[in-house]
Scaffold this motif. Structure first.
Motif, PDB file in Angstrom:
ATOM      1  N   ASN A   1       0.836  -1.198   0.000  1.00  0.00           N
ATOM      2  CA  ASN A   1       0.000   0.000   0.000  1.00  0.00           C
ATOM      3  C   ASN A   1       0.871   1.249   0.000  1.00  0.00           C
ATOM      4  OD1 ASN A   1      -2.811  -1.279   0.605  1.00  0.00           O
ATOM      5  ND2 ASN A   1      -1.449  -2.175   2.137  1.00  0.00           N
ATOM      6  N   GLU A   2       0.355   2.327  -0.560  1.00  0.00           N
ATOM      7  CA  GLU A   2       0.986   3.634  -0.418  1.00  0.00           C
ATOM      8  C   GLU A   2       0.061   4.513   0.416  1.00  0.00           C
ATOM      9  OE1 GLU A   2       2.757   7.491  -2.899  1.00  0.00           O
ATOM     10  OE2 GLU A   2       2.230   5.638  -3.975  1.00  0.00           O
ATOM     11  N   ILE A   3       0.629   5.095   1.475  1.00  0.00           N
ATOM     12  CA  ILE A   3      -0.162   5.865   2.428  1.00  0.00           C
ATOM     13  C   ILE A   3       0.542   7.167   2.734  1.00  0.00           C
ATOM     14  CG2 ILE A   3      -1.235   5.854   4.718  1.00  0.00           C
ATOM     15  CD1 ILE A   3      -0.975   2.772   4.670  1.00  0.00           C
ATOM     16  N   TYR A   4      -0.187   8.279   2.671  1.00  0.00           N
ATOM     17  CA  TYR A   4       0.379   9.561   3.094  1.00  0.00           C
ATOM     18  C   TYR A   4      -0.722  10.502   3.558  1.00  0.00           C
ATOM     19  CZ  TYR A   4      -0.761  11.209  -1.706  1.00  0.00           C
ATOM     20  OH  TYR A   4      -1.397  11.544  -2.882  1.00  0.00           O
ATOM     21  N   SER A   5      -0.299  11.525   4.281  1.00  0.00           N
ATOM     22  CA  SER A   5      -1.196  12.575   4.785  1.00  0.00           C
ATOM     23  C   SER A   5      -2.265  12.031   5.738  1.00  0.00           C
ATOM     24  CB  SER A   5      -1.852  13.345   3.622  1.00  0.00           C
ATOM     25  OG  SER A   5      -0.875  14.061   2.906  1.00  0.00           O
ATOM     26  N   PHE A   6      -1.864  11.123   6.612  1.00  0.00           N
ATOM     27  CA  PHE A   6      -2.664  10.725   7.762  1.00  0.00           C
ATOM     28  C   PHE A   6      -1.840  10.992   9.020  1.00  0.00           C
ATOM     29  CE2 PHE A   6      -4.991   8.331   4.580  1.00  0.00           C
ATOM     30  CZ  PHE A   6      -6.297   8.321   5.067  1.00  0.00           C
ATOM     31  N   VAL A   7      -2.489  10.981  10.173  1.00  0.00           N
ATOM     32  CA  VAL A   7      -1.734  11.103  11.416  1.00  0.00           C
ATOM     33  C   VAL A   7      -0.849   9.880  11.611  1.00  0.00           C
ATOM     34  CG1 VAL A   7      -1.885  11.379  13.920  1.00  0.00           C
ATOM     35  CG2 VAL A   7      -3.518  12.562  12.445  1.00  0.00           C
ATOM     36  N   THR A   8      -1.363   8.695  11.270  1.00  0.00           N
ATOM     37  CA  THR A   8      -0.603   7.447  11.343  1.00  0.00           C
ATOM     38  C   THR A   8      -0.789   6.683  10.034  1.00  0.00           C
ATOM     39  OG1 THR A   8      -1.093   7.335  13.716  1.00  0.00           O
ATOM     40  CG2 THR A   8      -0.189   5.363  12.692  1.00  0.00           C
ATOM     41  N   GLY A   9       0.280   6.056   9.571  1.00  0.00           N
ATOM     42  CA  GLY A   9       0.158   5.249   8.358  1.00  0.00           C
ATOM     43  C   GLY A   9      -0.649   3.996   8.610  1.00  0.00           C
TER      44      GLY A   9
END
Length: 371
Positions: free
Chosen positions: A142-150
């Motif tokens: 997965n690609e994850i960004y711009s959250f408080v936690t991945g």
């Protein structure tokens, strides 16, 4: 409620014939949640369901959710893959997430692009992928960004979950584990965290935030690349047991926090710590000793005797939002063949970091997401 997706099958599939909710090949389906805060948009409440190929926007609280009814009635065989999620806008909602797994086992979250612009709230529960009460699940590519936690794996029953080959960047915290509960027999154990890349985060991998009398055991953290971490690189709480770390690249920037802050450590070796070399060893949740250099850490603890502290020499470029492949190693890197399989001297030589053989695919697999 939030545990009931707006669209979910009423019946279960089987392992050989799952129920599949998917877009027609070659077509793009965009689902606008309209900022709804009452339900997830798509997901599962039954066994053997696959959700594939959707773009969900303005979900309000949750894009995708798979939930059983209790710890004794978990669902299994759910696959959430090849989806996109953005626009988690409801900061007042409890635990808004891109993907949420709740009372679930033997399921997969794979190859999803999850982002939130801008980040809402400051609670670690605002996570790209959130797991609660789960066993034998896989979170990969997965690609994850711009959250408080991945990725956040939380609560007292989290056993043998695997987190691998995810690209997590521009985030509050990378991968977080918190073990809640009051029974010491309900342990959080067996987590495997490997071949992930975490970039531009406050913390890298935190496995051991413990509450009550529960603790973490038998976690392994290996072959990850952590770059530009402003706080703690890798952490396990003082109540942890048999925590093992090897073949990681840990690039931290804080002069006051550690590249490693660990309790229950039984193995740490063949890692690269650069540019900061601060280490903290916990003997209990409230007792610790700090070391300001790698040689001091090695001499006093006997850990990381084959670890080094050098510039990794990434291929780059590292400007803007780098591709995961920017974190491959140059041919001149001192980390080439500096790792060992299993983190032991008898293991075959591999490269340190998330590309131990150079052929790994980190983050989204090309061509698998809807356009």
């Amino acid at each position: 409620s939030w545990t009931t997706p707006a669209v979910a099958p009423a019946q279960s599939g089987t392992a050989s014939s799952p129920i599949t909710i998917a877009t027609y090949p070659g077509h793009t389906v965009i689902v606008d949640g309209g900022g709804n805060t009452n339900n997830a948009v798509l997901g599962a409440r039954t066994n053997y369901v696959t959700v594939r190929g959707f773009i969900v926007r303005n979900a309000g609280g949750w894009c995708f959710n798979a939930a059983g009814s209790s710890s004794s009635a978990r669902i299994r065989g759910v696959v959430i893959e090849n989806n996109g999620c953005s626009g988690i806008t409801a900061s007042g909602v409890l635990n808004p997430n891109g993907i949420r797994f709740f009372h679930i086992e033997n399921s997969i979250a794979r190859n999803n692009l999850l982002h939130n612009d801008p980040i809402i709230g400051d609670n670690a529960n605002v996570a790209g992928i959130f797991l609660e009460d789960g066993m034998n699940n896989i979170v990969e590519n997965n690609e994850i960004y711009s959250f408080v936690t991945g990725i956040f794996d939380k609560y007292a029953i989290q056993q043998d979950n695997v987190f691998r080959r995810n690209y997590i960047h521009d985030i509050g915290g990378g991968i977080l584990f918190a073990c809640f509960g009051d029974s010491p027999t309900t342990r959080c154990r067996g987590g495997q965290i490997y071949e992930n890349i975490i970039v531009n985060a406050s913390n890298g991998i935190v496995a051991g935030q413990t509450f009550g009398s529960t603790n973490f055991s038998d976690f392994v953290v290996y072959s990850n690349t952590l770059h530009n971490i402003s706080n703690v690189g890798i952490m396990s709480g003082g109540a942890s047991t048999n925590f093992r770390v090897w073949n990681n690249i840990v690039w931290t920037n804080s002069p006051n926090r550690g590249a490693l802050e660990v309790g229950g450590l039984t193995q740490s070796n063949y890692n690269n710590f650069y540019p900061r070399q601060r280490f903290v060893l916990y003997s209990s949740p409230s007792a610790s000793v700090s070391y300001s250099t790698l040689p001091a850490w090695q001499t006093s603890t006997g850990f990381d005797l084959n670890s080094i502290a050098v510039d990794p020499q990434f291929i780059g470029p590292l400007t803007g939002v780098p591709l995961p492949t920017a974190y491959r190693l140059q041919s001149t890197s001192p980390l080439i063949n500096a790792g060992r399989i299993g983190g032991v001297s008898t293991g075959a030589a591999v490269d340190m970091g998330a590309y131990p053989t150079g052929s790994e695919v980190i983050g989204i697999t090309n061509g698998s997401l809807p356009p």
